[in-house]
Write an enzyme that holds these catalytic residues in place. Structure first.
Site, PDB file in Angstrom:
ATOM      1  CB  THR A  37       3.042   8.555   8.726  1.00 47.12           C
ATOM      2  OG1 THR A  37       2.427   7.432   9.368  1.00 47.12           O
ATOM      3  CG2 THR A  37       4.150   9.083   9.625  1.00 47.12           C
ATOM      4  CG  ASP A  53       4.792   0.298  -1.870  1.00 43.33           C
ATOM      5  OD1 ASP A  53       4.024  -0.386  -2.581  1.00 43.33           O
ATOM      6  OD2 ASP A  53       4.403   0.956  -0.885  1.00 43.33           O
ATOM      7  CB  ALA A  60       4.741  -0.989   1.697  1.00 44.64           C
ATOM      8  CD1 TRP A  61       0.461   2.322   2.047  1.00 44.78           C
ATOM      9  CD2 TRP A  61      -1.228   2.445   3.482  1.00 44.78           C
ATOM     10  NE1 TRP A  61      -0.640   2.751   1.338  1.00 44.78           N
ATOM     11  CE2 TRP A  61      -1.692   2.838   2.203  1.00 44.78           C
ATOM     12  CE3 TRP A  61      -2.127   2.455   4.544  1.00 44.78           C
ATOM     13  CZ2 TRP A  61      -3.011   3.224   1.964  1.00 44.78           C
ATOM     14  CZ3 TRP A  61      -3.448   2.839   4.308  1.00 44.78           C
ATOM     15  CH2 TRP A  61      -3.867   3.224   3.022  1.00 44.78           C
ATOM     16  CD  GLU A 108       2.937   7.405  -4.794  1.00 42.41           C
ATOM     17  OE1 GLU A 108       3.901   6.689  -4.489  1.00 42.41           O
ATOM     18  OE2 GLU A 108       2.128   7.849  -3.947  1.00 42.41           O
ATOM     19  CG  LEU A 155       7.055   2.776   9.373  1.00 38.78           C
ATOM     20  CD1 LEU A 155       6.700   3.468   8.068  1.00 38.78           C
ATOM     21  CD2 LEU A 155       6.213   1.511   9.555  1.00 38.78           C
ATOM     22  N   GLY A 176       9.302   4.231   1.270  1.00 36.61           N
ATOM     23  CA  GLY A 176       9.163   5.479   2.012  1.00 36.61           C
ATOM     24  C   GLY A 176       8.400   6.523   1.213  1.00 36.61           C
ATOM     25  NE  ARG A 177       5.279  10.297   1.883  1.00 38.47           N
ATOM     26  CZ  ARG A 177       4.623   9.375   2.572  1.00 38.47           C
ATOM     27  NH1 ARG A 177       4.859   8.079   2.334  1.00 38.47           N
ATOM     28  NH2 ARG A 177       3.753   9.714   3.494  1.00 38.47           N
ATOM     29  CG  HIS A 200       2.060   4.620  -1.807  1.00 32.29           C
ATOM     30  ND1 HIS A 200       2.425   5.937  -1.962  1.00 32.29           N
ATOM     31  CD2 HIS A 200       2.149   4.386  -0.469  1.00 32.29           C
ATOM     32  CE1 HIS A 200       2.718   6.465  -0.794  1.00 32.29           C
ATOM     33  NE2 HIS A 200       2.563   5.545   0.135  1.00 32.29           N
TER      34      HIS A 200
END
Length: 317
Positions: free
Chosen positions: A73, A257, A286-287, A262, A157, A232-233, A284
């Site tokens: 996204t 997360d 969660a998605w 990263e 979200l 989120g970020r 990272h």
């Protein structure tokens, strides 16, 4: 049409990635380092990226490039201004993780509010045996039902997280943008939401206005019993300020997360303090439920098909 996928390994091998329904050649790389981008995209018509950075420097010689398809996204890794100026379309993937991310957030919320990590660590250290009782209480345990969740970011979200939170008995508040004096109906001023919430979750995009949205002063506004969750970020939160707040008890806990860089390493203050009982870290993911990634993959390929039909499905540029 030559399609180049720069970081194919971001989609697990068990996920079926359908073939585009037009004639094409397909080249994929599990990973692409910054110095490899220019060479790999130079003769591509379509480039797929998840987190590989695409900018004016490494796109300048990609004269055939017509579309950048982001398999995520967030679009902060693509220079959209350059793409717009040079006739390169940009499409992203939306709405695929409206179950996965909220479930991850709520899982972190329960774990933090009931101090599951802290109790697990205490059992490992032998605290139960020292106490000689059928149970012991070394950390506070708070109910989630009846508490207040503050949500920063009211897109898909954020709304999906609100729905799940209400289903487990939480009160939900939405924040107006930071610095905005007149609130939209149904929104609270940013600082007021920080003060009222028992838990705060971040679902807003990362940009110049939201970089380090949560820092030392914002953490001081939160309840000492509150927890912060960031799926989120990474740069929405000042990481060192968050560690300081956890160590001094300014807030009760945090679930993270996403990170400023990263993959993160021990130079990151969060990883350096991963032993803290009131801190939960995940990489990272969660998605990343299987169903969410399959949906993402299907939308990604349909974005390519749509582009070839001269349609603008999920187009950012």
């Amino acid at each position: 049409m030559k399609i180049v996928f720069l970081d194919r390994a971001t989609i697990p091998s068990q996920i079926q990635l359908k073939k585009p329904n037009f004639e094409h050649s397909w080249v994929e790389y599990d990973f692409t380092e910054p110095e490899q981008v220019q060479e790999r995209v130079i003769d591509a018509d379509i480039v797929i990226t998840n987190k590989v950075i695409l900018n004016a420097r490494n796109l300048s010689q990609a004269t055939r490039l017509r579309l950048i398809a982001i398999s995520a996204t967030g679009v902060n890794n693509v220079d959209t201004d350059y793409c717009e100026a040079n006739g390169i379309g940009v499409a992203n993937v939306q709405g695929y993780a409206t179950r996965s991310v909220p479930e991850h957030v709520i899982a972190m919320l329960f774990s933090l509010k009931r101090n599951l990590v802290g109790y697990h660590q205490d059992i490992e250290k032998g605290e139960w045996q020292k106490d000689k009782q059928f149970c012991f209480f070394t950390h506070p345990i708070q109910d989630v039902s009846g508490s207040t969740l503050g949500i920063i970011g009211s897109g898909g979200l954020g709304q999906a997280t609100a729905l799940l939170a209400k289903a487990i008995g939480m009160n939900v508040l939405f924040s107006e943008r930071k610095g905005v004096s007149i609130c939209r109906e149904g929104y609270l001023p940013f600082e007021e939401l920080l003060q009222q919430s028992d838990a705060i979750t971040l679902h807003c995009p990362l940009n110049e206005e939201t970089h380090h949205l949560i820092g030392k002063s914002e953490l001081l506004l939160m309840k000492r019993s509150a927890v912060l969750i960031n799926a989120g970020r990474g740069n929405l939160v000042h990481e060192q300020a968050l560690v300081d707040a956890l160590q001094t008890g300014e807030i009760a806990g945090a679930g993270v997360d996403v990170f400023s860089e990263e993959p993160a390493d021990k130079s990151n203050p969060l990883l350096a303090h991963s032993h803290l009982p009131n801190l939960i870290l995940t990489p990272h993911v969660a998605w990343g439920s299987d169903s969410a990634i399959q949906a993402l993959s299907d939308i990604l390929i349909e974005n390519l098909n749509s582009f070839m039909r001269n349609e603008k499905l999920n187009r950012v540029v």
